[in-house]
Design a protein around this motif. Structure first.
Motif, PDB file in Angstrom:
ATOM      1  N   VAL A 297       0.858  -1.187   0.000  1.00  0.00           N
ATOM      2  CA  VAL A 297       0.000   0.000   0.000  1.00  0.00           C
ATOM      3  C   VAL A 297       0.895   1.239   0.000  1.00  0.00           C
ATOM      4  O   VAL A 297       1.731   1.388   0.891  1.00  0.00           O
ATOM      5  N   HIS A 298       0.722   2.111  -0.977  1.00  0.00           N
ATOM      6  CA  HIS A 298       1.510   3.342  -1.019  1.00  0.00           C
ATOM      7  C   HIS A 298       0.953   4.359  -0.032  1.00  0.00           C
ATOM      8  O   HIS A 298       1.684   4.926   0.780  1.00  0.00           O
ATOM      9  N   HIS A 299      -0.346   4.629  -0.097  1.00  0.00           N
ATOM     10  CA  HIS A 299      -0.971   5.518   0.886  1.00  0.00           C
ATOM     11  C   HIS A 299      -2.479   5.324   0.865  1.00  0.00           C
ATOM     12  O   HIS A 299      -3.032   4.750  -0.066  1.00  0.00           O
ATOM     13  N   LEU A 300      -3.130   5.771   1.923  1.00  0.00           N
ATOM     14  CA  LEU A 300      -4.580   5.815   2.000  1.00  0.00           C
ATOM     15  C   LEU A 300      -5.009   7.270   1.997  1.00  0.00           C
ATOM     16  O   LEU A 300      -4.382   8.107   2.657  1.00  0.00           O
ATOM     17  N   SER A 301      -6.069   7.569   1.267  1.00  0.00           N
ATOM     18  CA  SER A 301      -6.578   8.940   1.220  1.00  0.00           C
ATOM     19  C   SER A 301      -7.993   8.976   1.777  1.00  0.00           C
ATOM     20  O   SER A 301      -8.853   8.202   1.363  1.00  0.00           O
ATOM     21  N   PHE A 302      -8.208   9.880   2.738  1.00  0.00           N
ATOM     22  CA  PHE A 302      -9.523  10.063   3.340  1.00  0.00           C
ATOM     23  C   PHE A 302     -10.009  11.475   3.056  1.00  0.00           C
ATOM     24  O   PHE A 302      -9.233  12.435   3.091  1.00  0.00           O
ATOM     25  N   SER A 303     -11.297  11.598   2.774  1.00  0.00           N
ATOM     26  CA  SER A 303     -11.888  12.902   2.495  1.00  0.00           C
ATOM     27  C   SER A 303     -12.068  13.700   3.782  1.00  0.00           C
ATOM     28  O   SER A 303     -12.420  13.139   4.822  1.00  0.00           O
ATOM     29  N   ILE A 304     -11.826  14.998   3.678  1.00  0.00           N
ATOM     30  CA  ILE A 304     -12.108  15.915   4.785  1.00  0.00           C
ATOM     31  C   ILE A 304     -12.919  17.086   4.252  1.00  0.00           C
ATOM     32  O   ILE A 304     -12.908  17.369   3.048  1.00  0.00           O
ATOM     33  N   ASP A 305     -13.604  17.762   5.143  1.00  0.00           N
ATOM     34  CA  ASP A 305     -14.416  18.920   4.788  1.00  0.00           C
ATOM     35  C   ASP A 305     -13.502  20.111   4.524  1.00  0.00           C
ATOM     36  O   ASP A 305     -12.682  20.468   5.373  1.00  0.00           O
ATOM     37  N   ALA A 306     -13.634  20.708   3.355  1.00  0.00           N
ATOM     38  CA  ALA A 306     -12.784  21.850   3.000  1.00  0.00           C
ATOM     39  C   ALA A 306     -12.916  22.986   4.007  1.00  0.00           C
ATOM     40  O   ALA A 306     -11.944  23.695   4.293  1.00  0.00           O
ATOM     41  N   GLU A 307     -14.099  23.156   4.599  1.00  0.00           N
ATOM     42  CA  GLU A 307     -14.314  24.230   5.564  1.00  0.00           C
ATOM     43  C   GLU A 307     -13.546  23.992   6.859  1.00  0.00           C
ATOM     44  O   GLU A 307     -13.335  24.923   7.637  1.00  0.00           O
TER      45      GLU A 307
ATOM     46  N   SER B 248      -4.486  18.771  -0.363  1.00  0.00           N
ATOM     47  CA  SER B 248      -4.211  17.650   0.534  1.00  0.00           C
ATOM     48  C   SER B 248      -3.186  17.940   1.619  1.00  0.00           C
ATOM     49  O   SER B 248      -2.256  18.731   1.429  1.00  0.00           O
ATOM     50  N   LEU B 249      -3.390  17.260   2.731  1.00  0.00           N
ATOM     51  CA  LEU B 249      -2.401  17.142   3.796  1.00  0.00           C
ATOM     52  C   LEU B 249      -1.879  15.714   3.765  1.00  0.00           C
ATOM     53  O   LEU B 249      -2.664  14.763   3.653  1.00  0.00           O
ATOM     54  N   TYR B 250      -0.560  15.567   3.841  1.00  0.00           N
ATOM     55  CA  TYR B 250       0.049  14.239   3.885  1.00  0.00           C
ATOM     56  C   TYR B 250       0.734  14.081   5.240  1.00  0.00           C
ATOM     57  O   TYR B 250       1.548  14.911   5.636  1.00  0.00           O
ATOM     58  N   THR B 251       0.406  12.994   5.924  1.00  0.00           N
ATOM     59  CA  THR B 251       1.005  12.708   7.208  1.00  0.00           C
ATOM     60  C   THR B 251       1.261  11.202   7.281  1.00  0.00           C
ATOM     61  O   THR B 251       1.139  10.509   6.271  1.00  0.00           O
TER      62      THR B 251
END
Length: 203
Positions: A93-103, A129-132
């Motif tokens: 797995v390279h990364h997982l992406s989760f949606s967040i509220d732009a506000e 995006s934020l990558y952590t």
């Protein structure tokens, strides 16, 4: 050299047609650290906890990622978390992406900082995006859409954006290509108020 694959939101003529993502399962470390990161930091409710049906010596944790889609972990108390970045190899797995509220983008960024999780922030052209990394070194992307796109139209919007990008001769999909796709498809979506950020490679 083969021809480039067709980009389209139309389902292919294939023998199987899946209807969505049910869940993704990862090998986790221990229960305490996994719950602390995914429930207590990212806000995913722990909706099911039971023995791993394939290995009763480990525990199977189920988290709701926010839209009913589930991510699960096999954990055992004798496995320690390791914050070092994971090595990439074929099949990993390279990364997982989760949606967040732009506000809530700025508040989420501040929460990562307060929790002492490092991050990189990038404007990816069609999203922001934020990558952590989680407690086991897995790259986690927290992605905010630049426009409020209906879930059932996302594929259509991206495929149209791709066509417009190619016609424009651009190497990457940019905000203007996405905006043009929304206009062409008759989707009245307001742009989100997101901070300026550089483009570039993730972590």
């Amino acid at each position: 050299m083969t021809d480039e694959p067709e980009i389209t939101a139309t389902p292919p003529d294939s023998p199987i047609s899946v209807t969505g993502t049910d869940h993704i399962t990862l090998i986790g470390s221990n229960e305490e650290d996994t719950i602390e990161y995914y429930r207590d930091l990212l806000g995913m409710p722990l909706v099911l906890r039971q023995p791993n049906l394939d290995d009763p010596n480990s525990t199977h944790l189920f988290f709701d990622t926010g839209d009913g889609r589930i991510i699960t972990f096999f954990v055992t108390d004798d496995r320690q978390s390791d914050h070092r970045p994971l090595r990439n190899q074929v099949g990993s797995v390279h990364h997982l992406s989760f949606s967040i509220d732009a506000e809530e983008f700025v508040e989420i960024r501040d929460a990562l900082e307060e929790s002492r999780y490092g991050y990189n922030e990038f404007d990816r052209g069609i999203f922001h995006s934020l990558y952590t990394r989680d407690h086991n070194g897995l790259t986690i992307e927290l992605s905010a859409d630049k426009y409020d796109i209906p879930d059932d139209r996302r594929g259509e919007v991206l495929a149209t954006t791709q066509r417009i990008r190619e016609e424009d001769g651009s190497e990457f999909a940019e905000d203007e290509h996405l905006a043009a796709a929304l206009e062409e498809l008759g989707l009245d979506a307001e742009p989100a108020d997101l901070p300026d950020a550089p483009t570039g490679a993730g972590i």
